[in-house]
Design an enzyme around this catalytic site. Structure first.
Site, PDB file in Angstrom:
ATOM      1  N   ARG A 211      31.927  47.165  46.388  1.00 29.47           N
ATOM      2  CA  ARG A 211      31.744  47.229  47.836  1.00 29.47           C
ATOM      3  C   ARG A 211      31.314  48.634  48.242  1.00 29.47           C
ATOM      4  O   ARG A 211      31.775  49.634  47.669  1.00 29.47           O
ATOM      5  CB  ARG A 211      33.035  46.846  48.575  1.00 29.47           C
ATOM      6  CG  ARG A 211      33.450  45.396  48.304  1.00 29.47           C
ATOM      7  CD  ARG A 211      34.661  44.991  49.131  1.00 29.47           C
ATOM      8  NE  ARG A 211      34.369  44.983  50.556  1.00 29.47           N
ATOM      9  CZ  ARG A 211      33.871  43.935  51.219  1.00 29.47           C
ATOM     10  NH1 ARG A 211      33.579  42.812  50.574  1.00 29.47           N
ATOM     11  NH2 ARG A 211      33.647  43.995  52.518  1.00 29.47           N
TER      12      ARG A 211
ATOM     13  N   HIS B 220      68.718  37.659  34.527  1.00 29.69           N
ATOM     14  CA  HIS B 220      68.244  36.783  33.453  1.00 29.69           C
ATOM     15  C   HIS B 220      68.323  35.327  33.905  1.00 29.69           C
ATOM     16  O   HIS B 220      69.315  34.922  34.500  1.00 29.69           O
ATOM     17  CB  HIS B 220      69.109  36.980  32.213  1.00 29.69           C
ATOM     18  CG  HIS B 220      68.765  36.045  31.092  1.00 29.69           C
ATOM     19  ND1 HIS B 220      67.644  36.223  30.300  1.00 29.69           N
ATOM     20  CD2 HIS B 220      69.378  34.921  30.648  1.00 29.69           C
ATOM     21  CE1 HIS B 220      67.603  35.247  29.403  1.00 29.69           C
ATOM     22  NE2 HIS B 220      68.645  34.435  29.602  1.00 29.69           N
TER      23      HIS B 220
END
Length: 466
Positions: A271, A443
């Site tokens: 861009r 976990h």
């Protein structure tokens, strides 16, 4: 008396963040915008492309449901429906942003603005009427546009930009993506998930060349597995339209030319800054290849004139623009904000798999500190329970100064972009592996992979072979 304490040219990520923070600090703010509040990111960039990527993830989930014991089929992709979903996301965010701007008492000035004096912006409305406004401080935030290459014309039908790709009402049968950077890889990933045949052309030797080389290799392996064709070190020569689409001429490694054909070609070569014709140079602003040159505090060198976002050389990321806008507002208000560490800005490519990083690549760290002064560790997601549940492959790669802090964190895998927040904190903290190793990670989460990687680098590897 000036009309405003802060007058901002452009209401994209950097401009509106500056406006909101300045108003919050009690300053009067004028915000000039010729299109919609939110700019590229909200309307034709980050938000709609990530909506497409989520739709692509849903398509893959349906197609691959059998491997999880779920009976499902992908009957097709309804692009008008996908576009309606993305438009809904954009519309809700746009309404929310408009409400914030209004609620903070910010004056929105509609029209195309140009710098017309040391503290003045002249705005041309849609009906051609002109009016001038003054500000004690001016902030340039005029954004960016999709680049093309010399001699390569965009016709909007067969040869398109990323902005036009967002409005396609069909899934193309085949696509050639010119450019293997972030934008090119994201659209390649979307279209492949939707069922298109995709070929990526990249003049440099690897995809996402700004990332660590290990990340590039992992992404290329994953794309090959998905049957995305990649031709790196392949310069583009020309394109012509045919009865069925496009014929693209490229130069091979041996210098010989070859022709590739597809229904569409997406031009994704980066861009460019929107600065042409806006009066910047005429009023003392120094431009380099169209970009506004600033110091580390976003000052242009002209008194009370600042620049933020995609027009400033560096990473063209919405969150960089946000932070620069906030920084400038606080500077104008007389606060003492910490300078922005450009290396600490997180980077994410939202393809499948994702690539996320913060800090230095291994090559950059070796160049800055010397190859003998750095060490690296790669923790494979094969040892991470949540990654196995998601059936994703990838890794966490750490780059550390020997006996020093971690100076680079690089991740590859589905959804690893969500881990970059902790990675950014580790980098900004200048943490040593021993500092991170004791932190308790829930976990089973992919977040554990960061903890395990630092445990391993600290010599305490658990779920990894030493």
């Amino acid at each position: 008396m000036a009309d405003f304490d802060v007058l901002i040219l452009g209401a994209g990520s950097g401009g509106y963040a500056c406006a909101l923070r300045a108003a919050q600090l009690g300053l009067t703010v004028g915000l000039v915008e010729q299109d919609k509040l939110g700019g590229t990111c909200l309307h034709v960039g980050c938000i709609p492309t990530k909506a497409l990527l989520h739709a692509a993830e849903v398509a893959d989930s349906a197609r691959e449901a059998g491997q999880f014991g779920i009976q499902a089929t992908l009957e097709g992709v309804d692009m008008p429906g996908v576009n309606a979903y993305a438009d809904g996301v954009v519309s809700r965010l746009h309404k929310g942003l408009t409400g914030l701007i209004t609620g903070r008492g910010i004056t929105v000035i509609e029209g195309r603005g140009r710098l017309s004096g040391p503290n003045e912006v002249t705005v041309t409305a849609a009906d051609g009427a002109e009016a001038s406004y003054s500000g004690e401080n001016l902030v340039l935030a005029s954004g960016s546009y999709p680049r093309t290459l010399p001699g390569l014309e965009i016709d909007g039908e067969r040869v398109i930009t990323s902005e036009q790709a967002l409005r396609l009402d069909r899934v193309p049968r085949s696509v050639i993506v010119l450019g293997g950077g972030v934008i090119g890889c994201e659209f390649a990933s979307v279209w492949r998930s939707f069922g298109a045949e995709v070929t990526i052309l990249e003049a440099l030797p690897r995809l996402v060349p700004a990332e660590d080389e290990a990340c590039s290799k992992a992404l290329e392996r994953a794309f090959r597995k998905r049957k995305i064709t990649m031709r790196t070190s392949t310069p583009f020569q020309s394109v012509t339209t045919t009865d069925d689409g496009v014929a693209v001429t490229v130069e091979g490694a041996n210098g010989e030319q070859s022709v590739l054909e597809a229904e569409l070609m997406l031009v994704a070569v980066g861009r460019g800054p929107v600065t042409d014709g806006l009066g910047f140079e005429e009023h003392g602003v120094h431009l380099d290849r169209g970009f506004v040159v600033t110091d580390a505090s976003c000052r242009t060198g002209v008194a009370n004139l600042w620049a933020v976002g995609d027009i400033v050389p560096g990473l063209q990321l919405a969150h960089r623009g946000f932070q620069q806008g906030i920084f400038v507002a606080e500077m104008i208000a007389g606060l003492d904000p910490a300078p922005i560490d450009e290396t600490a800005i997180p980077r994410v490519t939202y393809s499948r798999p994702e690539v996320a990083s913060v800090g230095l690549t291994e090559a950059q760290a070796a160049e800055r500190h010397g190859a003998e002064a750095i060490k690296t560790l790669t923790y494979d997601l094969g040892g991470n329970g949540k990654s196995q549940i998601l059936k994703t492959q990838g890794f966490v790669k750490l780059v550390q100064r020997v006996d020093g802090p971690v100076v680079g964190i690089h991740l590859v895998g589905d959804r690893v972009g969500e881990l970059i927040g902790e990675a950014q904190l580790i980098y900004g903290w200048e943490a040593h592996p021993e500092d991170v190793a004791p932190l308790v990670h829930a976990h089973p989460t992919q977040n554990e992979a960061l903890g395990e990687a630092h445990l391993a680098l600290a010599g305490k590897a658990l779920h990894a072979h030493s």
